[in-house]
Enzyme design. Sequence first.
Site, short mmCIF file in Angstrom:
data_model
loop_
_atom_site.label_atom_id
_atom_site.label_comp_id
_atom_site.label_asym_id
_atom_site.label_seq_id
_atom_site.Cartn_x
_atom_site.Cartn_y
_atom_site.Cartn_z
N GLN A 140 0.74 -1.26 0.05
CA GLN A 140 0.07 0.12 0.05
C GLN A 140 0.85 1.37 0.01
OE1 GLN A 140 -2.83 -0.40 3.05
NE2 GLN A 140 -4.38 -1.80 1.99
N GLU B 66 11.92 30.98 -16.21
CA GLU B 66 10.65 31.58 -16.61
C GLU B 66 9.68 32.21 -15.50
OE1 GLU B 66 9.07 30.62 -20.51
OE2 GLU B 66 10.92 29.74 -21.06
N1 CAA Z 1 1.33 40.71 -20.17
C1 CAA Z 1 1.20 41.87 -20.53
N2 CAA Z 1 1.45 43.12 -19.60
C2 CAA Z 1 1.99 42.71 -18.42
C3 CAA Z 1 2.23 41.50 -18.12
C4 CAA Z 1 1.59 40.29 -18.95
N3 CAA Z 1 1.67 39.11 -18.33
N4 CAA Z 1 2.59 41.48 -16.81
C5 CAA Z 1 2.76 42.90 -16.37
N5 CAA Z 1 2.34 43.60 -17.44
C6 CAA Z 1 2.46 44.93 -17.68
C7 CAA Z 1 1.47 45.43 -16.46
O1 CAA Z 1 0.04 45.67 -17.02
C8 CAA Z 1 1.97 46.99 -16.21
O2 CAA Z 1 1.82 47.90 -17.21
P1 CAA Z 1 1.36 49.26 -16.74
O3 CAA Z 1 2.31 49.99 -16.37
O4 CAA Z 1 0.71 49.99 -18.09
O5 CAA Z 1 0.06 49.22 -15.77
C9 CAA Z 1 3.52 46.84 -16.52
O6 CAA Z 1 3.60 45.45 -17.24
C10 CAA Z 1 4.28 46.37 -15.23
O7 CAA Z 1 3.94 45.40 -14.57
P2 CAA Z 1 3.88 44.87 -12.80
O8 CAA Z 1 3.77 46.60 -12.12
O9 CAA Z 1 2.87 44.06 -12.32
O10 CAA Z 1 5.36 44.88 -12.85
P3 CAA Z 1 6.01 44.15 -11.37
O11 CAA Z 1 7.51 44.52 -11.37
O12 CAA Z 1 5.22 44.42 -10.25
O13 CAA Z 1 5.82 42.50 -11.56
C11 CAA Z 1 6.76 40.47 -12.55
C12 CAA Z 1 6.14 41.93 -12.70
C13 CAA Z 1 5.36 39.69 -12.75
C14 CAA Z 1 7.16 40.11 -11.21
C15 CAA Z 1 7.76 40.14 -13.49
O14 CAA Z 1 8.84 41.31 -13.45
C16 CAA Z 1 8.19 38.87 -13.50
O15 CAA Z 1 7.35 38.02 -14.31
N6 CAA Z 1 9.27 38.57 -13.16
C17 CAA Z 1 9.93 37.13 -13.49
C18 CAA Z 1 10.71 37.32 -14.61
C19 CAA Z 1 11.16 36.09 -15.40
O16 CAA Z 1 10.24 35.53 -15.47
N7 CAA Z 1 12.17 35.86 -15.83
C20 CAA Z 1 12.67 34.71 -16.34
C21 CAA Z 1 13.37 35.30 -17.83
S1 CAA Z 1 13.53 33.96 -19.07
C22 CAA Z 1 14.53 32.82 -18.23
O17 CAA Z 1 14.16 32.09 -17.43
C23 CAA Z 1 15.56 32.38 -19.09
C24 CAA Z 1 15.40 31.58 -20.25
O18 CAA Z 1 16.23 31.85 -21.02
C25 CAA Z 1 14.77 30.46 -20.23
#
Ligand code: CAA
Length: 406
Positions: A300, A388
């Site tokens: 189990q 990501e």
């Molecule tokens: N789609 C469209 N617009 C978006 C959005 C989305 N998914 N997310 C945010 N926005 C816009 C918001 O609407 C806002 O627009 P306005 O100023 O016009 O209102 C603007 O972007 C800023 O948004 P936030 O104030 O929410 O931004 P934040 O800094 O507070 O937070 C976050 C954003 C979600 C934390 C973002 O910074 C994030 O996703 N961080 C993680 C980054 C990441 O995933 N990095 C990995 C890189 S790739 C990788 O891993 C390597 C590889 O090669 C695979």
Amino acid sequence: MVLKEMTRPLSLALTEEHEMLLAAVRDFAQREIAPVAAEYDESGEFPIDTVRKMGEMGLMGIEMPEEYGGAGMDTLAHVLTMIEIAKADASHSTILSVNNSLYCNGILWFGSEAQKREWITPVASGEEIGAYSLTEPMSGSDAGNMASRAVLNEAGSHYIINGRKSWVTSAPFADRIVLFTMTADNPPRSPHSNGGKQKGKITAFLIDTREPGFSRGKTEPKLGIRASATSEIIFDNYACPVENVLGGVGQGFKIAMTVLDAGRIGIAAQALGIAEAAYEAALIYAREREAFGAPIGSYQMIQQKIADMKTRIEAGRALIYQAIIAKERALAKGTRYTSEASMAKLFCSETAAFVTDEALQIHGGMGYSKELPLERYYRDARITRIYEGTSEIQRMVIARKELGLR
Ligand code: CAA
């Protein structure tokens, strides 16, 4: 309305085309990739031969229209492909995901017609390799906090780019990169600040890595996905023609985030593929391995692990399918599917961690040995909770939406 949203049915049926793709990719992945995965993991070498073969099969631009060198299929096709490739080897699926989701999508959605023809075609067809560069040494989760800079020259013809970007997947082999950098005069901010107003000054540029002023830094020695090369990239007075601005000056942050929404569905599929590979190995072992006079699967405690692994895998699949539906609707209506993509990535990457750990446990000492692929699945799964967007960032994105904070 809310009730309707919450109870909408999941209706993603595989077409004949999907079934054919699935069979072809599964066969290719198990015949050509799985047998070499351990060797590439050990050496950390970039698997260029099998990556080229993925290109020949149309997998490097699966969602790109045929007129731009792609296979012209949909997100479900991309997800099915990612799962099958990741089951054979996560490194290959990382290369595939970045090429498709992070490089090609941004240009398809935000590029001019000329940019699409010039910049998508060689990469979607698999002749060249694409990458995406957002992260910097002092900005990962706080993606808007950048120190790299692009400054327009006096003639107004070129942006002169300087700075260092890090953790760029496929960078050591990439011919073309979608780069995000600041187009602003203000100096770099403190690493302790939180993004602030800088986001509106981030611009996306199309970079040809064969041009002067571009170089690569150290390749990261990684715990997992060791065959997917990851390095720093360095810009030293790289002159980027103004025609290579993607989507308009100051639009970079939104482009980066929009593209990541799609990328996160791909990483969810990758995580699910790793989990399935580990689960299927555990099932076989539970049937064959005997202890105390019976197959261990008859006990189990093993059955509980099998049930929990299977349930989480299927729940992850449902979340991916929900995200695909949300994405298709969003592309048609101009809405967002950020939260659905984050939920799929969060759950599937945490599931990959759980399932690879349990599958290794079921194998006991053999799971810990490099004789079997279990320890590789366990190491490879780890990155899906980081890149990501970390699991913490996914939770932040989901909670902000629920609480109406953004
Ligand atoms: N789609 C469209 N617009 C978006 C959005 C989305 N998914 N997310 C945010 N926005 C816009 C918001 O609407 C806002 O627009 P306005 O100023 O016009 O209102 C603007 O972007 C800023 O948004 P936030 O104030 O929410 O931004 P934040 O800094 O507070 O937070 C976050 C954003 C979600 C934390 C973002 O910074 C994030 O996703 N961080 C993680 C980054 C990441 O995933 N990095 C990995 C890189 S790739 C990788 O891993 C390597 C590889 O090669 C695979």
